[in-house]
Each structure stands twice: as C-alpha cells, then as structure tokens.
Design a protein around this motif. Structure first.
Motif, short mmCIF file in Angstrom:
data_model
loop_
_atom_site.label_atom_id
_atom_site.label_comp_id
_atom_site.label_asym_id
_atom_site.label_seq_id
_atom_site.Cartn_x
_atom_site.Cartn_y
_atom_site.Cartn_z
N ASP A 205 0.82 -1.21 0.00
CA ASP A 205 0.00 0.00 0.00
C ASP A 205 0.86 1.26 0.00
O ASP A 205 0.38 2.34 0.36
N ASP A 206 2.10 1.12 -0.40
CA ASP A 206 3.05 2.24 -0.36
C ASP A 206 2.82 3.17 -1.55
O ASP A 206 3.01 2.78 -2.69
N ARG A 207 2.43 4.42 -1.28
CA ARG A 207 2.24 5.40 -2.35
C ARG A 207 3.52 6.15 -2.66
O ARG A 207 3.69 6.68 -3.75
N THR A 208 4.43 6.22 -1.68
CA THR A 208 5.70 6.89 -1.91
C THR A 208 6.65 6.03 -2.74
O THR A 208 7.35 6.53 -3.62
N ALA A 209 6.66 4.74 -2.45
CA ALA A 209 7.51 3.80 -3.20
C ALA A 209 6.67 2.57 -3.55
O ALA A 209 6.82 1.51 -2.94
N PRO A 210 5.77 2.67 -4.54
CA PRO A 210 4.97 1.51 -4.96
C PRO A 210 5.87 0.35 -5.35
O PRO A 210 7.00 0.56 -5.80
N TRP A 211 5.37 -0.85 -5.21
CA TRP A 211 6.21 -2.02 -5.42
C TRP A 211 6.82 -2.05 -6.82
O TRP A 211 7.92 -2.54 -7.02
N ARG A 212 6.12 -1.48 -7.80
CA ARG A 212 6.66 -1.46 -9.17
C ARG A 212 7.91 -0.59 -9.26
O ARG A 212 8.74 -0.80 -10.16
N THR A 213 8.05 0.39 -8.38
CA THR A 213 9.24 1.24 -8.39
C THR A 213 10.37 0.64 -7.55
O THR A 213 11.52 1.08 -7.65
N VAL A 214 10.05 -0.33 -6.72
CA VAL A 214 11.03 -0.98 -5.84
C VAL A 214 11.64 -2.21 -6.52
O VAL A 214 12.85 -2.45 -6.44
N HIS A 215 10.80 -2.98 -7.19
CA HIS A 215 11.22 -4.24 -7.80
C HIS A 215 12.38 -4.12 -8.78
O HIS A 215 13.24 -5.02 -8.86
N PRO A 216 12.49 -3.03 -9.59
CA PRO A 216 13.59 -2.95 -10.56
C PRO A 216 14.99 -3.10 -9.97
O PRO A 216 15.93 -3.43 -10.70
N LEU A 217 15.15 -2.90 -8.67
CA LEU A 217 16.47 -3.09 -8.07
C LEU A 217 16.97 -4.51 -8.30
O LEU A 217 18.18 -4.74 -8.46
N THR A 218 16.07 -5.46 -8.36
CA THR A 218 16.48 -6.86 -8.49
C THR A 218 17.18 -7.15 -9.82
O THR A 218 18.02 -8.04 -9.90
N ARG A 219 16.87 -6.39 -10.85
CA ARG A 219 17.51 -6.61 -12.16
C ARG A 219 18.81 -5.83 -12.30
O ARG A 219 19.52 -5.99 -13.30
N LEU A 220 19.12 -4.99 -11.34
CA LEU A 220 20.34 -4.18 -11.40
C LEU A 220 21.49 -4.79 -10.62
O LEU A 220 22.56 -4.19 -10.50
N LEU A 221 21.29 -6.01 -10.08
CA LEU A 221 22.30 -6.65 -9.23
C LEU A 221 22.70 -8.02 -9.79
O LEU A 221 22.53 -9.04 -9.12
N PRO A 222 23.24 -8.09 -10.99
CA PRO A 222 23.51 -9.39 -11.62
C PRO A 222 24.57 -10.23 -10.92
O PRO A 222 24.59 -11.45 -11.09
N ARG A 223 25.46 -9.60 -10.14
CA ARG A 223 26.54 -10.35 -9.50
C ARG A 223 26.26 -10.68 -8.04
O ARG A 223 27.08 -11.31 -7.38
N SER A 224 25.13 -10.26 -7.54
CA SER A 224 24.76 -10.64 -6.18
C SER A 224 24.45 -12.15 -6.15
O SER A 224 23.74 -12.65 -7.02
N PRO A 225 24.97 -12.89 -5.18
CA PRO A 225 24.75 -14.33 -5.14
C PRO A 225 23.31 -14.72 -4.79
O PRO A 225 22.91 -15.86 -5.04
#
Length: 338
Positions: free
Chosen positions: A263-283
């Motif tokens: 229910d986050d209006r400041t950081a909706p989940w669609r704006t948070v999820h992209p972090l997961t694709r920016l970390l290709p070397r994280s185990p």
C-alpha cells in the motif's frame, strides 16, 4: 487519562559509540534475557532529521526493540540533526564517508564480523550504493525496505518529445490533486474511525506514534531527498555518477533482500522491484511484498508478523552463511521452516 497519551515513545536504550559532523552511531543495549550472537545488524535510515525514529517508532512496534529482544547485536546510524553542518549532505558524503565509516566501526566492535545492513527508504539505496562503491567493505548482506529505484515504473508509458513533457506536467498536477484530496478525505474520516475504535488501545497508540513521526518527516520529505540525490530518475540506470565517477550496481556481490509495501504510495512495489535486475553479481537477490504503506511496512502493527518475520529468517540465514550461530529465536524459526 493520566499522561494524555497512549503510545510509549520511549526510545530503546542505546549508547553512542561514534559520531561525525553529519552522523551519530548508536549501539542498542542487550535486553538481558538473551545473549547477542550472529553478525551485527546496522539500521540505516534516509539522511533526514528524525528519520531514524522509523526503526524505533514506539514500544511494541519497534524493529530495533524486536531485533534486540531476539538476540541480535543492533546498531543505528542516525542523521543526528544536532550535528549537521550548514550545508545539506551530498550523495558522496554518505556513500563514500558516512556509511563506510559506520560499517567499519560496527565490524571492529564485534571482532571483525561482517555487518548485515537494513536500510529503509533512501537508506536502502545508500546501502546498495556503498556496497557497490566499496566492495571491500565488511558487509554480509543488505535488506532494502521501501526503497524506490525507478520512479517511472509506476507511470504509464508516454511517447518522447513534446507529448512526454505534456504527460509529465499533467501527471504531476493530477498526482498533487490526488494527494490533496486523499489528505482531505483522511482528515474527514479519521475522527469517525477513532470513535469507532476507542476500545482498541493498540490502534490508537499507533496513530499517535505515526503522528509524532510524520510531524518531522513526511512522504514529501522522502520525495525531496530522492530528487536531490537522483535528479531525472537517474537511479534507474545500471550505474550512478558519484563525485565525478561511475558507481556500477553490478559490483554488489553480497546477498540482497528487497521488501516493498503493498500500500506504499511513496515507493509503490513497481518502483522498488527494478532493483532486483540491477544486481547481476549478487549471489542471492530476493523480492517480497508485505502489507503496509511507506512507514507501515517497516513499523506498522502488521509488520510484526510479515516484514519482521521475513527479516528474521533472512538474518538467521546470514548467520549460518558466515558460520556463526543465529540467535536462539531465529534458530527455532529456521528449524520450523525446514
């Protein structure tokens, strides 16, 4: 009736262990009921006055209190408004100076053990950037809660050029009107809601605690921080310019847990999820959602059985990963899951 309030706003006991011109580092005192074990946990709020209170909202709804009670060594990095210099902090100040210094200090305090970072709002982004900029930092893992990385992900696609500028202007106007309408609606319905729940002291105490917090930091404060540090949605790119150099998020090589509020209006989940694709070397990169808004996902009443439970399991796995004993309560949770 005696004190004029319901919420217990006393902070969880802590001691100052380090301070600089823009920050203060605190170590929470053990509860006395458990022996702290496992890698230390460093709580990182956004660099705004009073933002650190999000981790210690009130007794019974304090993540700091919970982590201490479950046997963790817990530290808090506070913006410390009384220590601020006249100039506003810059991104490089936190990524290159404040966070690395805090992580190194916490690690030394526990005989060189790696540190598990837990960042809320912009604090989660700063944790990721610090780990990318300083791969040698003793970081065991990162948990990023309600941290927006791609503001455009929540908006409909628009064509480039004039059409895009027109869309941006309309969307911002509509968003502003929507926020004002929502605030008016809340102010009108809130007295009725409170009257119908006068027998729910925990509910009323939470409202009181949230009011005390938002008096110093609102959703708009978070938006201003993002705009100052990452103009033009720069954070959505694979790398970020800090002090004239490029910091690539692909250089993050530690496990990362990403949590978004449904229910986050400041950081909706669609704006948070992209972090997961920016970390290709994280185990290990995981994404979960939990009930609650921007503050509620971290310190709401429902967070006790959702966000906190997810974090408990994550931190316990981190203890096992580094060959250390997890706190007793976390070991029991791991055993029940297996």
């Amino acid at each position: 009736m005696l004190s004029g309030s319901l919420a217990d706003l006393r902070p969880t006991p802590s001691d100052l262990v380090d301070q600089g011109p823009r920050h203060a580092l605190y170590r929470y005192r053990p509860s006395g009921k458990v022996i702290p074990t496992g890698p230390p946990v460093l709580l990182v709020p956004p660099p705004a006055p009073a933002a650190a209170a999000a981790f210690d909202l009130r007794r019974g709804c304090s993540l700091a209190e919970h982590l201490v009670a479950t046997g963790h060594r817990v530290y808090l990095l506070d913006h410390a408004p009384g220590l601020r210099s006249p100039r506003e902090p810059r991104l490089e100040t936190w990524v290159d100076e404040v966070l690395p210094r805090a992580v190194a200090r916490v690690s030394r305090d526990v005989d060189g053990q790696p540190v598990q970072l837990v960042g809320w709002c912009l604090g989660g982004v700063l944790c990721v950037l610090a780990a990318a900029a300083r791969p040698a930092l003793p970081v065991a893992s990162i948990t990023s809660v309600a941290a927006r990385v791609d503001a455009d992900a929540a908006r409909p696609a628009a064509s480039a050029g004039v059409a895009h500028l027109i869309f941006e202007g309309i969307s911002r106007t509509v968003a502003g009107d929507r926020n004002r309408i929502r605030e008016i609606g809340i102010s009108l319905t809130r007295p009725i809601t409170m009257l119908t729940r006068l027998d729910d002291t925990d509910f009323l105490a939470q409202i009181e605690a949230v009011d005390a917090f938002t008096a110093h930091m609102s959703d708009r404060s978070a938006d201003r921080l993002y705009e100052r540090f990452f103009p033009g949605n720069a954070l959505a790119l694979a790398d970020v310019e800090i002090a004239g150099r490029r910091v690539a998020l692909a250089d993050v090589r530690v496990p990362v847990l990403v949590i978004a509020g449904r229910d986050d209006r400041t950081a909706p989940w669609r704006t948070v999820h992209p972090l997961t694709r920016l970390l290709p070397r994280s185990p290990d990169v995981r994404f979960v959602t939990a009930p609650g808004g921007h503050l509620g996902v971290l310190s709401g009443r429902g967070a006790r059985g959702t966000t906190w439970a997810r974090l408990d399991a994550w931190l316990a796995e981190g203890s096992v990963r580094h060959g250390l004993r997890a706190p007793r309560g976390q070991r029991e949770r791991l055993a029940s899951r297996s």
